[in-house]
Design a protein around this motif. Structure first.
Motif, PDB file in Angstrom:
ATOM      1  N   MET A  29       0.976  -1.343  -0.097  1.00 22.68           N
ATOM      2  CA  MET A  29       0.105  -0.083   0.032  1.00 22.68           C
ATOM      3  C   MET A  29       0.963   1.322  -0.152  1.00 22.68           C
ATOM      4  SD  MET A  29      -3.193   1.379   2.481  1.00 22.68           S
ATOM      5  CE  MET A  29      -3.689  -0.309   2.910  1.00 22.68           C
ATOM      6  N   VAL A  30       0.637   2.204  -0.888  1.00 19.34           N
ATOM      7  CA  VAL A  30       1.265   3.387  -0.791  1.00 19.34           C
ATOM      8  C   VAL A  30       1.033   4.337   0.335  1.00 19.34           C
ATOM      9  CG1 VAL A  30       1.399   5.783  -2.105  1.00 19.34           C
ATOM     10  CG2 VAL A  30       0.930   3.480  -3.437  1.00 19.34           C
ATOM     11  N   PRO A  31       2.109   4.881   1.145  1.00 20.07           N
ATOM     12  CA  PRO A  31       1.703   5.965   2.256  1.00 20.07           C
ATOM     13  C   PRO A  31       0.763   7.108   1.877  1.00 20.07           C
ATOM     14  CG  PRO A  31       4.123   5.383   1.856  1.00 20.07           C
ATOM     15  CD  PRO A  31       3.264   4.629   0.608  1.00 20.07           C
ATOM     16  N   ALA A  32       0.329   7.234   2.758  1.00 22.28           N
ATOM     17  CA  ALA A  32      -0.820   8.469   2.451  1.00 22.28           C
ATOM     18  C   ALA A  32      -0.451   9.702   3.108  1.00 22.28           C
ATOM     19  CB  ALA A  32      -2.351   8.001   2.635  1.00 22.28           C
ATOM     20  N   SER A  33      -0.993  11.066   2.212  1.00 21.31           N
ATOM     21  CA  SER A  33      -0.903  12.052   2.979  1.00 21.31           C
ATOM     22  C   SER A  33      -2.015  12.392   3.483  1.00 21.31           C
ATOM     23  CB  SER A  33      -0.734  13.276   1.778  1.00 21.31           C
ATOM     24  OG  SER A  33      -1.939  13.278   1.154  1.00 21.31           O
ATOM     25  N   SER A  34      -2.019  13.547   4.322  1.00 15.26           N
ATOM     26  CA  SER A  34      -3.023  13.861   5.197  1.00 15.26           C
ATOM     27  C   SER A  34      -4.532  13.990   4.663  1.00 15.26           C
ATOM     28  CB  SER A  34      -2.961  14.824   6.185  1.00 15.26           C
ATOM     29  OG  SER A  34      -2.803  16.115   5.216  1.00 15.26           O
ATOM     30  N   ASP A  35      -4.496  14.266   3.144  1.00 14.18           N
ATOM     31  CA  ASP A  35      -5.704  14.534   2.609  1.00 14.18           C
ATOM     32  C   ASP A  35      -6.242  13.110   1.986  1.00 14.18           C
ATOM     33  OD1 ASP A  35      -5.425  17.667   0.953  1.00 14.18           O
ATOM     34  OD2 ASP A  35      -6.703  16.895   2.137  1.00 14.18           O
ATOM     35  N   HIS A  36      -5.635  12.748   0.794  1.00 15.53           N
ATOM     36  CA  HIS A  36      -6.129  11.589   0.271  1.00 15.53           C
ATOM     37  C   HIS A  36      -4.584  10.866  -0.651  1.00 15.53           C
ATOM     38  CE1 HIS A  36     -10.280  10.828   0.430  1.00 15.53           C
ATOM     39  NE2 HIS A  36     -10.357  12.152   0.164  1.00 15.53           N
ATOM     40  N   GLY A  37      -4.557   9.887  -0.736  1.00 12.04           N
ATOM     41  CA  GLY A  37      -3.761   8.964  -1.750  1.00 12.04           C
ATOM     42  C   GLY A  37      -2.130   9.453  -1.456  1.00 12.04           C
ATOM     43  N   ALA A  38      -1.589   9.398  -2.674  1.00  7.78           N
ATOM     44  CA  ALA A  38      -0.192   9.428  -2.693  1.00  7.78           C
ATOM     45  C   ALA A  38       0.593  10.553  -2.184  1.00  7.78           C
ATOM     46  CB  ALA A  38       0.357   8.877  -4.217  1.00  7.78           C
ATOM     47  N   MET A  39       1.707  10.616  -1.725  1.00  3.38           N
ATOM     48  CA  MET A  39       2.591  11.625  -1.096  1.00  3.38           C
ATOM     49  C   MET A  39       3.265  11.944  -2.411  1.00  3.38           C
ATOM     50  SD  MET A  39       3.545  10.072   2.491  1.00  3.38           S
ATOM     51  CE  MET A  39       4.777  11.464   2.724  1.00  3.38           C
ATOM     52  N   ASP A  40       4.000  13.094  -2.473  1.00  6.83           N
ATOM     53  CA  ASP A  40       4.812  13.761  -3.545  1.00  6.83           C
ATOM     54  C   ASP A  40       5.792  12.628  -4.029  1.00  6.83           C
ATOM     55  OD1 ASP A  40       3.359  16.008  -3.752  1.00  6.83           O
ATOM     56  OD2 ASP A  40       4.920  17.052  -2.251  1.00  6.83           O
ATOM     57  N   GLY A  41       5.963  12.103  -5.229  1.00  8.34           N
ATOM     58  CA  GLY A  41       6.773  11.047  -5.782  1.00  8.34           C
ATOM     59  C   GLY A  41       6.294   9.805  -5.545  1.00  8.34           C
ATOM     60  N   ASP A  42       5.196   9.603  -4.974  1.00  7.95           N
ATOM     61  CA  ASP A  42       4.624   8.082  -4.804  1.00  7.95           C
ATOM     62  C   ASP A  42       3.578   7.977  -6.021  1.00  7.95           C
ATOM     63  OD1 ASP A  42       6.335   7.164  -2.733  1.00  7.95           O
ATOM     64  OD2 ASP A  42       4.735   8.012  -1.240  1.00  7.95           O
ATOM     65  N   ARG A  43       3.336   6.393  -6.371  1.00  8.95           N
ATOM     66  CA  ARG A  43       2.203   6.325  -7.463  1.00  8.95           C
ATOM     67  C   ARG A  43       1.073   6.917  -6.845  1.00  8.95           C
ATOM     68  NH1 ARG A  43       3.997   0.490  -9.404  1.00  8.95           N
ATOM     69  NH2 ARG A  43       1.706   0.619  -9.688  1.00  8.95           N
ATOM     70  N   PRO A  44       0.055   7.119  -7.453  1.00  8.84           N
ATOM     71  CA  PRO A  44      -1.435   7.519  -7.230  1.00  8.84           C
ATOM     72  C   PRO A  44      -2.096   6.290  -6.948  1.00  8.84           C
ATOM     73  CG  PRO A  44      -0.943   8.069  -9.544  1.00  8.84           C
ATOM     74  CD  PRO A  44       0.299   7.852  -8.910  1.00  8.84           C
ATOM     75  N   VAL A  45      -3.100   6.321  -6.238  1.00  9.39           N
ATOM     76  CA  VAL A  45      -3.940   4.933  -5.717  1.00  9.39           C
ATOM     77  C   VAL A  45      -5.232   5.131  -6.562  1.00  9.39           C
ATOM     78  CG1 VAL A  45      -4.982   3.661  -4.010  1.00  9.39           C
ATOM     79  CG2 VAL A  45      -2.720   4.773  -3.617  1.00  9.39           C
ATOM     80  N   ALA A  46      -5.223   3.994  -7.367  1.00  9.18           N
ATOM     81  CA  ALA A  46      -6.901   3.827  -7.961  1.00  9.18           C
ATOM     82  C   ALA A  46      -7.458   2.607  -7.260  1.00  9.18           C
ATOM     83  CB  ALA A  46      -6.627   3.518  -9.337  1.00  9.18           C
ATOM     84  N   LEU A  47      -8.817   2.940  -6.795  1.00  8.18           N
ATOM     85  CA  LEU A  47      -9.592   2.082  -6.023  1.00  8.18           C
ATOM     86  C   LEU A  47     -10.517   1.326  -7.240  1.00  8.18           C
ATOM     87  CD1 LEU A  47     -11.106   0.468  -3.845  1.00  8.18           C
ATOM     88  CD2 LEU A  47     -12.400   2.747  -3.375  1.00  8.18           C
ATOM     89  N   ILE A  48     -10.595   0.310  -7.662  1.00  8.38           N
ATOM     90  CA  ILE A  48     -11.155  -0.204  -8.452  1.00  8.38           C
ATOM     91  C   ILE A  48     -12.525  -0.973  -7.800  1.00  8.38           C
ATOM     92  CG2 ILE A  48     -11.413  -1.859 -10.570  1.00  8.38           C
ATOM     93  CD1 ILE A  48      -9.141   0.088 -10.764  1.00  8.38           C
ATOM     94  N   VAL A  49     -13.816  -0.802  -8.115  1.00  8.70           N
ATOM     95  CA  VAL A  49     -14.947  -1.277  -7.625  1.00  8.70           C
ATOM     96  C   VAL A  49     -15.852  -2.118  -8.704  1.00  8.70           C
ATOM     97  CG1 VAL A  49     -16.747  -1.003  -6.328  1.00  8.70           C
ATOM     98  CG2 VAL A  49     -15.068   0.544  -5.797  1.00  8.70           C
ATOM     99  N   ALA A  50     -15.832  -3.388  -8.691  1.00  5.23           N
ATOM    100  CA  ALA A  50     -16.321  -4.089  -9.719  1.00  5.23           C
ATOM    101  C   ALA A  50     -16.419  -5.491  -9.255  1.00  5.23           C
ATOM    102  CB  ALA A  50     -15.647  -4.335 -11.013  1.00  5.23           C
ATOM    103  N   PHE A  51     -17.774  -5.995  -9.188  1.00  8.21           N
ATOM    104  CA  PHE A  51     -18.218  -7.307  -8.776  1.00  8.21           C
ATOM    105  C   PHE A  51     -17.393  -8.688  -9.463  1.00  8.21           C
ATOM    106  CE2 PHE A  51     -20.728 -11.220  -8.949  1.00  8.21           C
ATOM    107  CZ  PHE A  51     -20.639 -11.520  -7.416  1.00  8.21           C
ATOM    108  N   ASP A  52     -17.406  -8.356 -10.864  1.00  7.29           N
ATOM    109  CA  ASP A  52     -16.622  -9.446 -11.776  1.00  7.29           C
ATOM    110  C   ASP A  52     -15.280  -9.413 -11.635  1.00  7.29           C
ATOM    111  OD1 ASP A  52     -16.885 -10.909 -14.080  1.00  7.29           O
ATOM    112  OD2 ASP A  52     -15.722  -9.777 -14.875  1.00  7.29           O
ATOM    113  N   HIS A  53     -14.922 -10.563 -11.227  1.00 10.25           N
ATOM    114  CA  HIS A  53     -13.179 -10.713 -11.006  1.00 10.25           C
ATOM    115  C   HIS A  53     -12.428 -10.451 -12.247  1.00 10.25           C
ATOM    116  CE1 HIS A  53      -9.659 -12.435  -9.599  1.00 10.25           C
ATOM    117  NE2 HIS A  53      -9.503 -13.285 -10.686  1.00 10.25           N
ATOM    118  N   ALA A  54     -12.953 -10.836 -13.295  1.00 10.59           N
ATOM    119  CA  ALA A  54     -12.112 -10.405 -14.758  1.00 10.59           C
ATOM    120  C   ALA A  54     -12.168  -9.021 -15.107  1.00 10.59           C
ATOM    121  CB  ALA A  54     -12.869 -11.235 -15.720  1.00 10.59           C
ATOM    122  N   THR A  55     -13.148  -8.201 -14.484  1.00  6.04           N
ATOM    123  CA  THR A  55     -13.204  -6.904 -14.796  1.00  6.04           C
ATOM    124  C   THR A  55     -12.137  -6.223 -13.725  1.00  6.04           C
ATOM    125  OG1 THR A  55     -15.414  -6.724 -15.558  1.00  6.04           O
ATOM    126  CG2 THR A  55     -14.426  -4.641 -14.709  1.00  6.04           C
TER     127      THR A  55
END
Length: 146
Positions: free
Chosen positions: A1-27
């Protein structure tokens, strides 16, 4: 997991975080792989599940998976939508938008675009195109951090 800033998501230089919400495993697997190839860290969620298709976002008003997310990609056809019970995709759209997160909705021709298309929200028709999805995700995250 990427360390988070106090706001949301990635800190400077880290990769942004995408939350994928899908019931289908293949998706989840394919969209998650596309996002990783585009430089994102990926969190996966099945969305509401049985019994009752409850979702912590719906019942508690918060979702711990959104705390580190820089972007949400929501497949608008969840198991709860198929059974028309519990937390369904339009409710989750409202929840993610209330969190101020950029949102990409994978549309299956069921959602009204007026409900979805707003600032920092994109609608991509099913089946998603890899390049279009990657480009849109990068654009939405860049807009958020810029």
């Amino acid at each position: 997991m990427v360390p988070a800033s106090s706001d949301h998501g990635a800190m400077d230089g880290d990769r942004p975080v995408a939350l994928i919400v899908a019931f289908d495993h293949a998706t989840r697997a394919s969209v998650g792989g596309w996002m990783e190839a585009a430089g994102f860290e990926v969190e996966l969620c099945t969305g509401p599940t049985r019994p009752g298709y409850r979702c912590v976002a719906d019942t508690a008003g918060d979702c711990p998976l959104t705390h580190d997310a820089d972007l949400v990609i929501l497949d608008a056809w969840l198991a709860s939508d198929a059974d028309d019970e519990g937390a369904v995709a339009p409710g989750l759209v409202r929840f993610y938008r209330s969190r101020g997160l950029p949102l990409i909705v994978l549309d299956h021709g069921r959602e009204a675009p007026a409900l979805i298309i707003r600032e920092r929200t994109a609608l991509i028709e099913w089946p998603p195109n890899r390049r279009e999805l990657q480009h849109m995700a990068q654009e939405l995250v860049a807009d958020r951090s810029g």
